[in-house]
Design a protein around this motif. Structure first.
Motif, PDB file in Angstrom:
ATOM      1  N   ARG A   1       0.828  -1.201   0.000  1.00  0.00           N
ATOM      2  CA  ARG A   1       0.000   0.000   0.000  1.00  0.00           C
ATOM      3  C   ARG A   1       0.863   1.252   0.000  1.00  0.00           C
ATOM      4  NH1 ARG A   1      -4.546   0.544   4.527  1.00  0.00           N
ATOM      5  NH2 ARG A   1      -5.253  -1.338   3.434  1.00  0.00           N
ATOM      6  N   ILE A   2       1.966   1.211   0.739  1.00  0.00           N
ATOM      7  CA  ILE A   2       2.879   2.357   0.747  1.00  0.00           C
ATOM      8  C   ILE A   2       3.382   2.630  -0.666  1.00  0.00           C
ATOM      9  CG2 ILE A   2       5.114   3.202   1.565  1.00  0.00           C
ATOM     10  CD1 ILE A   2       4.655   1.612   4.135  1.00  0.00           C
ATOM     11  N   GLY A   3       3.768   1.566  -1.385  1.00  0.00           N
ATOM     12  CA  GLY A   3       4.263   1.721  -2.755  1.00  0.00           C
ATOM     13  C   GLY A   3       3.211   2.293  -3.682  1.00  0.00           C
ATOM     14  N   LYS A   4       1.974   1.818  -3.569  1.00  0.00           N
ATOM     15  CA  LYS A   4       0.897   2.304  -4.444  1.00  0.00           C
ATOM     16  C   LYS A   4       0.583   3.772  -4.177  1.00  0.00           C
ATOM     17  CE  LYS A   4      -1.422  -2.169  -5.087  1.00  0.00           C
ATOM     18  NZ  LYS A   4      -2.666  -2.966  -4.827  1.00  0.00           N
ATOM     19  N   VAL A   5       0.503   4.144  -2.896  1.00  0.00           N
ATOM     20  CA  VAL A   5       0.217   5.538  -2.552  1.00  0.00           C
ATOM     21  C   VAL A   5       1.354   6.450  -3.020  1.00  0.00           C
ATOM     22  CG1 VAL A   5      -0.115   7.160  -0.642  1.00  0.00           C
ATOM     23  CG2 VAL A   5      -1.263   4.932  -0.610  1.00  0.00           C
ATOM     24  N   ALA A   6       2.592   6.024  -2.797  1.00  0.00           N
ATOM     25  CA  ALA A   6       3.742   6.830  -3.207  1.00  0.00           C
ATOM     26  C   ALA A   6       3.779   6.998  -4.722  1.00  0.00           C
ATOM     27  CB  ALA A   6       5.039   6.189  -2.719  1.00  0.00           C
ATOM     28  N   ALA A   7       3.500   5.920  -5.463  1.00  0.00           N
ATOM     29  CA  ALA A   7       3.518   5.986  -6.927  1.00  0.00           C
ATOM     30  C   ALA A   7       2.426   6.900  -7.460  1.00  0.00           C
ATOM     31  CB  ALA A   7       3.357   4.587  -7.511  1.00  0.00           C
ATOM     32  N   SER A   8       1.353   7.084  -6.696  1.00  0.00           N
ATOM     33  CA  SER A   8       0.246   7.945  -7.132  1.00  0.00           C
ATOM     34  C   SER A   8       0.490   9.407  -6.771  1.00  0.00           C
ATOM     35  CB  SER A   8      -1.070   7.481  -6.492  1.00  0.00           C
ATOM     36  OG  SER A   8      -1.362   6.146  -6.861  1.00  0.00           O
ATOM     37  N   LEU A   9       1.076   9.664  -5.607  1.00  0.00           N
ATOM     38  CA  LEU A   9       1.201  11.030  -5.113  1.00  0.00           C
ATOM     39  C   LEU A   9       2.536  11.687  -5.454  1.00  0.00           C
ATOM     40  CD1 LEU A   9      -0.378  10.753  -1.531  1.00  0.00           C
ATOM     41  CD2 LEU A   9      -1.448  11.568  -3.633  1.00  0.00           C
ATOM     42  N   VAL A  10       3.622  10.932  -5.377  1.00  0.00           N
ATOM     43  CA  VAL A  10       4.953  11.532  -5.491  1.00  0.00           C
ATOM     44  C   VAL A  10       5.217  12.149  -6.866  1.00  0.00           C
ATOM     45  CG1 VAL A  10       7.440  11.073  -5.389  1.00  0.00           C
ATOM     46  CG2 VAL A  10       5.912  10.111  -3.669  1.00  0.00           C
ATOM     47  N   PRO A  11       4.834  11.510  -7.991  1.00  0.00           N
ATOM     48  CA  PRO A  11       5.060  12.178  -9.285  1.00  0.00           C
ATOM     49  C   PRO A  11       4.397  13.550  -9.357  1.00  0.00           C
ATOM     50  CG  PRO A  11       4.546   9.873  -9.629  1.00  0.00           C
ATOM     51  CD  PRO A  11       4.313  10.139  -8.176  1.00  0.00           C
ATOM     52  N   PHE A  12       3.157  13.636  -8.871  1.00  0.00           N
ATOM     53  CA  PHE A  12       2.465  14.932  -8.838  1.00  0.00           C
ATOM     54  C   PHE A  12       3.209  15.914  -7.939  1.00  0.00           C
ATOM     55  CE2 PHE A  12      -0.450  17.634  -6.386  1.00  0.00           C
ATOM     56  CZ  PHE A  12      -0.963  18.424  -7.405  1.00  0.00           C
ATOM     57  N   MET A  13       3.685  15.426  -6.806  1.00  0.00           N
ATOM     58  CA  MET A  13       4.410  16.266  -5.867  1.00  0.00           C
ATOM     59  C   MET A  13       5.703  16.785  -6.488  1.00  0.00           C
ATOM     60  SD  MET A  13       5.588  15.250  -1.999  1.00  0.00           S
ATOM     61  CE  MET A  13       6.790  14.020  -2.545  1.00  0.00           C
ATOM     62  N   CYS A  14       6.416  15.935  -7.200  1.00  0.00           N
ATOM     63  CA  CYS A  14       7.677  16.328  -7.831  1.00  0.00           C
ATOM     64  C   CYS A  14       7.440  17.388  -8.907  1.00  0.00           C
ATOM     65  CB  CYS A  14       8.374  15.113  -8.441  1.00  0.00           C
ATOM     66  SG  CYS A  14       8.994  13.926  -7.234  1.00  0.00           S
ATOM     67  N   VAL A  15       6.424  17.153  -9.754  1.00  0.00           N
ATOM     68  CA  VAL A  15       6.116  18.107 -10.830  1.00  0.00           C
ATOM     69  C   VAL A  15       5.701  19.449 -10.241  1.00  0.00           C
ATOM     70  CG1 VAL A  15       4.541  18.614 -12.727  1.00  0.00           C
ATOM     71  CG2 VAL A  15       5.500  16.321 -12.497  1.00  0.00           C
ATOM     72  N   ALA A  16       4.854  19.423  -9.195  1.00  0.00           N
ATOM     73  CA  ALA A  16       4.408  20.664  -8.553  1.00  0.00           C
ATOM     74  C   ALA A  16       5.585  21.407  -7.939  1.00  0.00           C
ATOM     75  CB  ALA A  16       3.360  20.344  -7.487  1.00  0.00           C
ATOM     76  N   TYR A  17       6.514  20.665  -7.342  1.00  0.00           N
ATOM     77  CA  TYR A  17       7.691  21.283  -6.714  1.00  0.00           C
ATOM     78  C   TYR A  17       8.562  21.968  -7.766  1.00  0.00           C
ATOM     79  CZ  TYR A  17      12.167  21.652  -4.296  1.00  0.00           C
ATOM     80  OH  TYR A  17      13.354  22.113  -3.776  1.00  0.00           O
ATOM     81  N   ILE A  18       8.805  21.275  -8.880  1.00  0.00           N
ATOM     82  CA  ILE A  18       9.650  21.832  -9.945  1.00  0.00           C
ATOM     83  C   ILE A  18       8.998  23.070 -10.558  1.00  0.00           C
ATOM     84  CG2 ILE A  18      10.607  21.394 -12.237  1.00  0.00           C
ATOM     85  CD1 ILE A  18      11.006  18.481 -11.377  1.00  0.00           C
ATOM     86  N   ILE A  19       7.677  23.001 -10.813  1.00  0.00           N
ATOM     87  CA  ILE A  19       6.969  24.145 -11.391  1.00  0.00           C
ATOM     88  C   ILE A  19       7.031  25.342 -10.445  1.00  0.00           C
ATOM     89  CG2 ILE A  19       4.697  25.017 -12.062  1.00  0.00           C
ATOM     90  CD1 ILE A  19       4.064  22.249 -13.159  1.00  0.00           C
ATOM     91  N   ALA A  20       6.805  25.099  -9.153  1.00  0.00           N
ATOM     92  CA  ALA A  20       6.848  26.187  -8.176  1.00  0.00           C
ATOM     93  C   ALA A  20       8.241  26.813  -8.122  1.00  0.00           C
ATOM     94  CB  ALA A  20       6.451  25.663  -6.800  1.00  0.00           C
ATOM     95  N   ALA A  21       9.276  25.965  -8.168  1.00  0.00           N
ATOM     96  CA  ALA A  21      10.651  26.475  -8.140  1.00  0.00           C
ATOM     97  C   ALA A  21      10.952  27.317  -9.384  1.00  0.00           C
ATOM     98  CB  ALA A  21      11.635  25.313  -8.042  1.00  0.00           C
ATOM     99  N   LEU A  22      10.492  26.857 -10.555  1.00  0.00           N
ATOM    100  CA  LEU A  22      10.713  27.609 -11.795  1.00  0.00           C
ATOM    101  C   LEU A  22       9.980  28.949 -11.774  1.00  0.00           C
ATOM    102  CD1 LEU A  22      10.478  24.747 -14.459  1.00  0.00           C
ATOM    103  CD2 LEU A  22      12.528  25.977 -13.721  1.00  0.00           C
ATOM    104  N   VAL A  23       8.774  28.957 -11.204  1.00  0.00           N
ATOM    105  CA  VAL A  23       8.017  30.212 -11.102  1.00  0.00           C
ATOM    106  C   VAL A  23       8.780  31.220 -10.245  1.00  0.00           C
ATOM    107  CG1 VAL A  23       5.929  31.271 -10.152  1.00  0.00           C
ATOM    108  CG2 VAL A  23       5.756  29.173 -11.496  1.00  0.00           C
TER     109      VAL A  23
END
Length: 290
Positions: free
Chosen positions: A207-229
């Protein structure tokens, strides 16, 4: 409470003293040279393998896919470590701490690669037939029984560290942000976080793997976009920021009430320490999930 705070500060100063800093950076540099800079040269291949490993192949060895394992590791590094960790490093060690965080990250790629390889190579199966691994098993199965005490020590201290750098910093940062921005009491954020995390953890590694695979990519993209802004909005200050970082990293200016070079020592100490907190290279935690 003041005694406990002083004790923790004294231990922290001892642990993050010059010998440990030399070992962390020196080990990473030695491994990087020994690997002939393979972690840098094979970054494109790494992304291809990550994409191919989104699903666990039929009959594959392990409980979660390579992608889920990677996302589980990234869940602990992207976010608080890269926001609160960097801010704390700059506050305590000055802008020059950023340079040493970069150095820690660059050589830490080799350290993290090696610790994961060892964790996978020396893993074993428990009574339920599930794989278990990490530095404690690498020590146990790789170094022999005479070093078994070291594996036990890592497990104990790793468990204790899980309360500090594993959840207290993260939840405290969230609670303070929620209280400051939306007026939500800190205890409510803590209770809600505890309930959600408990539901995930009690489901086991799958379950940890499934939740991480669902949330972390979105989190990474949001972090990179925020940093670029932030960089785009403040693009005029970027050259000056780089100049300040390199100047603070090498210029031995006397700190207030200190001595010439104290600022550089502080930059190295807090830069390396927060670099480890940010990318976890050398902590051994990545190998446990992998």
């Amino acid at each position: 409470m003041q005694f406990l705070n002083n004790l923790v500060n004294e231990i922290n100063a001892l642990v993050w003293g010059p010998p440990i800093l030399v070992l962390i950076l020196g080990t990473g540099l030695f491994l990087m040279i020994s690997l002939k800079f393979m972690p840098w040269r094979t970054i494109p291949r790494g992304f291809r393998l990550m994409w191919q490993g989104r699903k666990n192949e039929a009959g594959a060895d392990g409980e979660i896919s390579p992608f889920q394992a990677l996302m589980t590791c990234l869940a602990a590094t992207v976010g608080t470590g890269n926001i609160a960790g960097v801010a704390t490093a700059i506050f305590l060690g000055g802008p020059g701490a950023l340079f040493w965080m970069w150095c820690t990250a660059l050589v830490g790629m080799a350290t993290k690669y090696c610790e994961v390889v060892l964790a996978v190579h020396y893993r074993e199966k428990d009574d339920r037939g599930e794989h278990v691994g990490g530095p404690m098993y690498a020590i146990k199965n790789g170094l022999g029984k005479k070093w078994l005490w070291l594996g036990g020590a890592f497990a104990i201290f790793g468990g204790l560290a899980g309360f500090g750098i594993g959840n207290m910093v993260q939840v405290n940062s969230m609670a303070q942000a929620m209280e400051t921005t939306f007026g939500v009491p800190m205890w409510i954020t803590g209770v809600v976080s505890m309930a959600i995390v408990g539901l995930v953890i009690l489901g086991g590694i799958k379950r940890i793997g499934k939740v991480a695979a669902s949330l972390v990519p979105f989190m990474c993209v949001a972090y990179i976009i925020a940093a670029l802004v932030v960089l785009v909005v403040n693009f005029e200050a970027i050259p000056g920021a780089f100049a300040l970082i390199f100047q603070s990293a090498f210029n031995p200016v006397a700190a207030t009430g200190g001595f010439a070079g104290a600022a550089v020592i502080a930059a190295i100490r807090f830069g390396v320490a927060r670099g480890i907190f940010s990318n976890e290279a050398g902590l051994g935690t990545a190998g446990i999930a992998q």
